[in-house]
Design an enzyme around this catalytic site. Structure first.
Site, short mmCIF file in Angstrom:
data_model
loop_
_atom_site.label_atom_id
_atom_site.label_comp_id
_atom_site.label_asym_id
_atom_site.label_seq_id
_atom_site.Cartn_x
_atom_site.Cartn_y
_atom_site.Cartn_z
N ALA A 139 0.85 -1.19 0.00
CA ALA A 139 0.00 0.00 0.00
C ALA A 139 0.89 1.24 0.00
O ALA A 139 1.94 1.26 0.63
CB ALA A 139 -0.91 0.01 1.23
N LYS A 140 0.44 2.29 -0.70
CA LYS A 140 1.19 3.55 -0.71
C LYS A 140 0.69 4.41 0.46
O LYS A 140 -0.17 5.28 0.29
CB LYS A 140 1.03 4.27 -2.04
CG LYS A 140 1.83 3.61 -3.17
CD LYS A 140 1.64 4.33 -4.50
CE LYS A 140 2.31 5.68 -4.54
NZ LYS A 140 3.78 5.58 -4.60
N ILE A 141 1.20 4.12 1.64
CA ILE A 141 0.76 4.78 2.87
C ILE A 141 1.63 6.00 3.12
O ILE A 141 2.86 5.92 3.11
CB ILE A 141 0.85 3.79 4.05
CG1 ILE A 141 -0.10 2.61 3.80
CG2 ILE A 141 0.51 4.48 5.37
CD1 ILE A 141 0.07 1.45 4.79
#
Length: 307
Positions: free
Chosen positions: A150-152
């Site tokens: 995930a691109k957190i």
């Protein structure tokens, strides 16, 4: 102009409170999407827009963010925003979904979720004519700590440590290892090694982001260059013996590496595989290769109708 919670508003009105949860704790997810200007066609093509928004919604699911949008509506708002901004150059779109409550307290549940999309001009993020890289002392964060797929927002502190260390040590970019000492990524790019006639890239289990440009490179290598692509563990010393190394990502695009830890990669210049992939990539993203037109979403209707 930007798009915020269902409205197109002037950029100066696109603000959040300093007490916003996503700002204080990094509880948001984002994408980076490039649009490429084709001078001859007077057109901007947004590259692999659908895949980016599919990944954004997967990131939202991991972070317990609920958005009232479908992939189709996210695509439509992206095209419309570029149109309203009357942009006629290479652009970078950044959709961000985040926890919007103004509270103190670390958690993911029971919070309001908001969404912002911006579009602005952008050139090269890193040097694409040959990068000098250093292996970072900072390890890539583990999926069981902050999910790598995930691109957190908050997880990019990990990349920032590595990038700053690399720059201050005289390099252009960092290469990060995972906690087992295997090659993982650049600071914010996927990595490929070319050796023994095949492209090698770390497997998803090596704490990598499942990159859309990574997938693009894999498809082009196989379908256009006839090169086998293998996902496996890569040891650090393989960086010193590879014939070619490439970093890739939406920001980085396709960036050949010519040096690692002061050791030349191959001949110390951009190699033939990297050059071919780079040439293919830039033809495709600017809408000059009809075979891959499904990857390119045109913004301006008068040109779109001619395709």
């Amino acid at each position: 102009m930007l798009y915020m919670n269902g409205e197109y508003i002037p950029a100066e009105r696109g603000y959040i409170s300093v007490r916003t949860h996503g700002f204080a704790y990094g509880t948001g997810v984002f994408e980076g999407i490039r649009g490429y200007w084709n001078t001859d066609q007077k057109q901007i093509y947004l590259f692999r827009l659908r895949e980016h928004y599919e990944r954004l919604l997967r990131s939202c699911k991991i972070m317990r963010i609920s958005l009232p949008y479908t992939v189709e509506s996210l695509i439509e708002s992206s095209v419309e925003l570029v149109r309203r901004n009357e942009q006629h150059q290479d652009v970078y779109l950044r959709p961000v979904a985040y926890k919007a409550d103004e509270i103190i307290g670390v958690r993911l549940h029971g919070l309001k979720d908001d969404y912002i999309l911006t579009s602005e001009p952008m050139g090269n993020y890193v040097e694409i004519g040959g990068l000098r890289c250093g292996v970072s002392s900072w390890r890539r964060i583990d999926d069981n700590a902050i999910p790598a797929r995930a691109k957190i927002c908050g997880s990019y502190v990990n990349a920032a440590f590595a990038k700053t260390e690399a720059i201050q040590n005289g390099f252009d970019e960092a290469i990060m290892l995972n906690h087992e000492g295997h090659v993982s990524e650049g600071s914010a790019e996927n990595i490929f090694l070319f050796q023994n006639g095949e492209l090698i890239t770390p497997a998803p289990s090596e704490n990598i982001l499942l990159g859309i440009t990574r997938d693009t490179v894999m498809q082009l290598a196989k379908n256009e260059l006839g090169i086998n692509v293998r996902e496996r563990q890569i040891d650090r010393t393989e960086l010193y013996t590879a014939d070619e190394i490439l970093l890739c990502g939406t920001g980085a695009q396709i960036a050949p590496v010519v040096e690692v830890d002061h050791n030349p990669v191959g001949t110390g210049a951009v190699g033939p595989i990297g050059q071919k992939l780079q040439d293919l990539y830039f033809d495709i993203v600017r809408g000059r290769n009809s075979k891959y037109q499904d990857w390119c979403t045109p913004v301006y209707a008068e040109v779109a109708s001619q395709r």
